[in-house]
Motif scaffolding. Structure first.
Motif: not given
Length: 127
Positions: A61-68, A85-89, A93-103
């Motif tokens: 799901t893509v959300i619009r996040a303000d600075p807060d 990190r920035a990704v292409t969906l 579209a471009r969006a940021d995604v929270y990327w985990p450490p290598a597991m």
């Protein structure tokens, strides 16, 4: 400045997102992240992690996040070692995604409903 954030894991649960943001979020649309899969990391209580998988696409799901919102999301995800990190969906579209450490232990498919049943209330309260 507001940014689009692609959510693929625990924050797709409305209760989790509300606990982190302090509101319901600004839902934009469903999308996907091609070339990746979401796996469960048993070494970290089954949290979701992205792994490369050329044959898969991660629903999200893509959300619009303000600075807060971004500050809250960054703080929450940093506790798990995730960075933005920035990704292409799939839509292009471009969006940021929270990327985990290598597991290396993340092998089993991750399931949001199973995670919410096991961990949702505790993590929501902690958030």
């Amino acid at each position: 400045m507001a940014r689009d954030i692609f959510l693929y894991g625990t924050l797709r649960d409305p209760g989790q997102l509300r606990a982190v943001l302090g509101h319901d979020g600004w839902l934009l649309r469903d999308d996907g992240l091609p070339g990746h899969a979401v796996r469960s990391d048993p070494a970290h209580q089954g949290f979701p992690v992205l792994v490369a998988d050329a044959d898969a696409s991660v629903p999200g799901t893509v959300i619009r996040a303000d600075p807060d919102d971004i500050a809250r999301l960054d703080w929450y995800e940093a506790a798990f070692g995730y960075d933005r990190r920035a990704v292409t969906l799939a839509s292009g579209a471009r969006a940021d995604v929270y990327w985990p450490p290598a597991m290396e232990t993340a092998a089993e498919p991750w399931d949001l409903s199973a995670w919410v049943a096991s961990w949702g209330a505790a993590v929501e309260a902690a958030a």
